[in-house]
Design a protein around this motif. Structure first.
Motif, PDB file in Angstrom:
ATOM      1  N   ASP A   1      79.421  11.477 -70.675  1.00  0.00           N
ATOM      2  CA  ASP A   1      80.601  10.759 -70.533  1.00  0.00           C
ATOM      3  C   ASP A   1      80.461   9.397 -70.808  1.00  0.00           C
ATOM      4  OD1 ASP A   1      82.771   9.391 -69.101  1.00  0.00           O
ATOM      5  OD2 ASP A   1      82.168   9.962 -67.041  1.00  0.00           O
TER       6      ASP A   1
ATOM      7  N   TRP B   1      83.489   2.977 -73.174  1.00  0.00           N
ATOM      8  CA  TRP B   1      83.487   2.007 -74.125  1.00  0.00           C
ATOM      9  C   TRP B   1      84.963   1.785 -74.495  1.00  0.00           C
ATOM     10  CZ3 TRP B   1      84.714   3.082 -79.416  1.00  0.00           C
ATOM     11  CH2 TRP B   1      84.776   4.322 -80.004  1.00  0.00           C
TER      12      TRP B   1
ATOM     13  N   GLU C   1      87.350  -2.759 -78.015  1.00  0.00           N
ATOM     14  CA  GLU C   1      86.564  -4.262 -77.960  1.00  0.00           C
ATOM     15  C   GLU C   1      85.297  -3.912 -78.391  1.00  0.00           C
ATOM     16  OE1 GLU C   1      89.025  -3.205 -75.849  1.00  0.00           O
ATOM     17  OE2 GLU C   1      90.598  -5.045 -75.611  1.00  0.00           O
TER      18      GLU C   1
ATOM     19  N   LYS D   1      96.305   8.255 -72.351  1.00  0.00           N
ATOM     20  CA  LYS D   1      95.764   7.568 -71.035  1.00  0.00           C
ATOM     21  C   LYS D   1      97.010   7.810 -70.183  1.00  0.00           C
ATOM     22  CE  LYS D   1      92.772   4.490 -73.514  1.00  0.00           C
ATOM     23  NZ  LYS D   1      91.218   5.106 -73.233  1.00  0.00           N
TER      24      LYS D   1
HETATM   25  C1  7RM Z   1      87.040   4.539 -76.279  1.00  0.00           C
HETATM   26  C2  7RM Z   1      88.485   4.113 -75.887  1.00  0.00           C
HETATM   27  C3  7RM Z   1      89.392   1.695 -73.143  1.00  0.00           C
HETATM   28  C4  7RM Z   1      89.564   1.882 -71.614  1.00  0.00           C
HETATM   29  C5  7RM Z   1      88.392   1.574 -71.010  1.00  0.00           C
HETATM   30  C6  7RM Z   1      88.648   2.166 -69.742  1.00  0.00           C
HETATM   31  C7  7RM Z   1      88.952   3.564 -70.405  1.00  0.00           C
HETATM   32  C8  7RM Z   1      87.340   4.879 -71.754  1.00  0.00           C
HETATM   33  C9  7RM Z   1      86.018   5.772 -70.455  1.00  0.00           C
HETATM   34  C10 7RM Z   1      87.135   5.090 -69.561  1.00  0.00           C
HETATM   35  C11 7RM Z   1      86.120   5.820 -67.670  1.00  0.00           C
HETATM   36  C12 7RM Z   1      85.137   6.726 -69.505  1.00  0.00           C
HETATM   37  N1  7RM Z   1      88.735   2.829 -76.024  1.00  0.00           N
HETATM   38  N2  7RM Z   1      87.818   4.526 -70.693  1.00  0.00           N
HETATM   39  N3  7RM Z   1      86.317   5.480 -71.573  1.00  0.00           N
HETATM   40  N4  7RM Z   1      87.028   5.159 -68.274  1.00  0.00           N
HETATM   41  N5  7RM Z   1      85.333   6.695 -68.418  1.00  0.00           N
HETATM   42  N6  7RM Z   1      84.260   7.359 -69.981  1.00  0.00           N
HETATM   43  O1  7RM Z   1      89.101   4.897 -75.021  1.00  0.00           O
HETATM   44  O2  7RM Z   1      90.276   0.863 -76.144  1.00  0.00           O
HETATM   45  O3  7RM Z   1      91.341   2.788 -76.111  1.00  0.00           O
HETATM   46  O4  7RM Z   1      90.167   2.433 -74.108  1.00  0.00           O
HETATM   47  O5  7RM Z   1      89.534   3.282 -71.514  1.00  0.00           O
HETATM   48  O6  7RM Z   1      89.374   1.995 -68.947  1.00  0.00           O
HETATM   49  O7  7RM Z   1      88.548   0.050 -70.597  1.00  0.00           O
HETATM   50  S1  7RM Z   1      90.317   1.946 -75.630  1.00  0.00           S
END
Ligand code: 7RM
Length: 651
Positions: A416, A419, A422, A610
């Motif tokens: 899991d 990132w 940014e 998301k």
């Molecule tokens: C790679 C990507 C970033 C935001 C980040 C989090 C959420 C991403 C996870 C996660 C929980 C994870 N880049 N997020 N990966 N939350 N567990 N493994 O998604 O810039 O589009 O989004 O996504 O809130 O801040 S992104």
């Protein structure tokens, strides 16, 4: 009642299952001990420098590993390299020209096999073609393409000649494209006639034409033929990609670039205001994505077939379809279309067909596959899989377990990976041969990365909920926001002095594992208790009838905010609202019980999958909806609004 000033975020979830990597996995993994983590802790600069040297080819060595003048960082100062050389030429020079880079599959079922030699040949020609259109080092080039190999070629051709690309997801509107082109003052736009999606052609060139009406800096438009749909070509401005290639000289030596040369801009919408052009540069970024690709996925070039289901329009596609995998000489699957065309088992059929060994997808996709049912993967042989990854949102323990059992058959470690656009590459993730995983926890920072959870006042905490911060620079770190250094400082470095903070809540459990709690803008405040959306959603999803859930805090006269839940049920199932409310109370406590539950066939999501809780909050509080153009399917919220005015429990 807890005062909201000192309250951070409550720790409600509990998940005690643990999964060590299997002996079978450990037997052939790249790293089975703590050596990488230890090395990164001892000397993070030295750790990244070792990998920069071992995994990449430099035409000139750096003299300084890292210069950190908070909040601005430079890595590998004085060093020179070319990203396209590192992703292509050196593999061909090492005798791997015949190795497959992409098994590409179009949505209608047409296929192409692209070797490293072919990818290099086409990239060189296209780099020459861009030069013939006047593109020079330092220029910005926009890319607006479907998921076709030409997307990778276009990015690599820019990198070859030192032009920065700005990829805009093919599902975005003409307006969104024009805004991004104008912000970057891009000179050339690379697009296609159209691509395939849900069994139909989606036209891209007409959108591009509409955008270019408002983009004075665009001098040329290059059009890849993919959809075969009729398009208008403006003489002098528009050029067919295949015609440019036919005229282009075959060789274009990779030009050495300064390690801090701008490689790309990628726009993120953020929560408010105008999109930010996130800047990534050359040497540090490539080091970060090459290293994390290799170790987090345990990638072994002579055995693995990797498939990341993201679109190249998102950072996941940049880092883990184009740059990380190609720098490692990986063989990948690239798929153009949707996962349910022609049927709900397309993803599993592709894994079987290409014998995918490493599969990387998003929780939203996993929950959708759960909703479609276990009979879909059961139609295919998934025994080639040896590692599974997740990215984009917190993965609920229930979805994690389903992924582990139904897709991985208990054999595959799950990483899991947390990132952001940014951060450039993965930051928090298990190392699959080392970490004992817990369903729903991203576990620990990767080697060379340092993270801490802090409270409202910025004090480090070692247990419970708070704010996730990064405490030292890393090579893939954004170098700024295009054209707006003040906004960069304000957005990421002002909330907690000396720390990078980009908006996520997290908690540390009794074993020191990190659990992401969602965006802090989404945290609810119920009678002074700060409750994370993630934990209530996970409690709902742990009920056997629930496929997906989104919860928001809506204004409430007695409790400040009340928890409102939007729930999607698994295929064919139904359940009483009260049963779910009691289930949440039993799982994580009465304080987290939703006041109201709405049942809905779909949740509003961004185009990258998301959940858009801000919109659900607007619906719950009866507000007019603002901009919904970044939604994957805007009709979902209209339907929810209609239902919000009806009685909820009758659904
Ligand atoms: C790679 C990507 C970033 C935001 C980040 C989090 C959420 C991403 C996870 C996660 C929980 C994870 N880049 N997020 N990966 N939350 N567990 N493994 O998604 O810039 O589009 O989004 O996504 O809130 O801040 S992104």
């Amino acid at each position: 009642m807890a005062g909201s000033d000192d309250a951070t975020i409550q720790d409600l979830g509990h998940e005690s299952r643990k999964f060590p990597p299997s002996a079978e996995f450990v037997a052939t993994t790249l790293v089975a001990d703590s050596s990488l983590h230890d090395e990164g802790r001892r000397d993070y600069e030295g750790f990244w420098a070792r990998h920069a040297g071992e995994l990449l080819s430099w035409s000139k060595p750096w003299h300084t590993i890292c210069e950190w003048k908070l909040p601005f960082v430079k890595w590998f100062i004085g060093g020179e390299l070319n990203v396209s050389y590192n992703c292509l030429d050196r593999h061909v020079l090492a005798g791997h020209g015949h190795k497959v880079a992409f098994y590409w599959e179009g949505e209608p079922g047409d296929t192409r096999v692209v070797t490293y030699q072919e990818l290099l040949d086409e990239t060189q020609k296209f780099a020459n073609a861009l030069r013939s259109l006047g593109v020079q080092k330092g220029d910005r080039i926009n890319i607006y393409l479907p998921m076709i190999p030409e997307a990778a070629v276009a990015m690599l051709a820019c990198a070859r000649i030192g032009a920065a690309h700005s990829v805009v997801f093919g599902g975005f509107s003409a307006q969104a494209l024009a805004d991004r082109i104008n912000d970057a003052s891009a000179k050339v736009l690379i697009t296609a006639d159209g691509g395939w999606r849900r069994g139909e052609i989606f036209p891209l060139k007409p959108q591009a034409d509409a955008a270019v009406e408002y983009t004075p800096t665009i001098e040329h438009v290059v059009v890849v033929r993919r959809g075969g749909n009729e398009v208008a070509m403006q003489a002098g401005r528009d050029h067919w990609y295949h015609e440019l290639l036919a005229q282009a000289a075959p060789t274009c030596p990779a030009e050495p670039m300064d390690a801090e040369q701008l490689l790309f801009l990628l726009y993120t919408s953020g929560t408010t205001g105008k999109p930010k052009g996130i800047m990534h540069t050359t040497g540090g970024y490539l080091t970060h994505v090459a290293t994390t690709f290799k170790y987090a996925f345990d990638h072994q070039p002579d055995r693995d077939v990797f498939w990341c289901t993201a679109d190249v329009g998102w950072v996941t596609g940049h880092s883990y379809i184009v740059y990380g995998p190609l720098a490692n000489g990986a063989t990948q699957v690239m798929y153009e279309g949707v996962p349910n065309y022609p049927a709900n088992d397309r993803v599993w059929s592709l894994i079987d067909k290409y014998k995918v060994t490493i599969f990387y997808t998003a929780p939203t996709a996993i929950r959708t596959y759960m909703k479609w049912g276990a009979q879909e993967p059961a139609k295919h042989d998934l025994s080639s899989l040896r590692l599974l990854g997740s990215v984009g949102e917190p993965i609920n323990p229930e979805a994690w377990i389903w992924y582990q059992e139904t897709i991985g058959h208990g054999r595959c470690p799950i990483i899991d990976t947390w990132w952001q656009t940014e951060t450039g590459g993965m930051m928090i993730s298990p190392l699959p041969g080392v970490t004992i995983t817990k369903p729903g926890s991203a576990t620990h920072p990767l080697p060379g990365i340092a993270a801490e959870v802090v409270d409202e006042a910025g004090n480090t905490i070692t247990r419970g909920g708070g704010y996730l911060t990064l405490t030292q620079p890393w090579p893939g770190m954004l170098r700024g926001i295009w054209g707006d250094p003040e906004r960069y400082r304000e957005t990421y470095w002002s909330r907690f002095p000396g720390r990078y903070f980009a908006g996520d809540g997290a908690k540390l459990d009794e074993d020191g594992y990190l659990w992401l709690l969602g965006r802090v803008d989404d945290v609810m405040n119920v009678s002074g208790h700060r409750i994370s959306t993630t934990e209530v959603e996970s409690a709902l999803v742990s009920h056997p009838s629930v496929a997906e859930a989104a919860v928001v805090g809506a204004n409430d006269a007695t409790t400040g905010q009340a928890i409102i839940a939007y729930v999607t049920l698994r295929g064919g199932l139904s359940v009483d609202e009260k049963v779910l409310r009691d289930h949440v109370a039993k799982e994580i406590g009465a304080i987290a019980k939703p006041k109201t539950i709405y049942f809905t066939p779909d949740l509003p999501k961004t185009r990258s999958g998301k959940i858009m809780r801000r919109l659900l909050r607007d619906v719950a509080e009866g507000r007019n909806l603002g901009d919904t153009t970044t939604l994957a399917d805007a009709s979902v919220v209209t339907e929810l609004q209609r239902r919000a005015t009806d009685s909820p429990s009758e659904d």
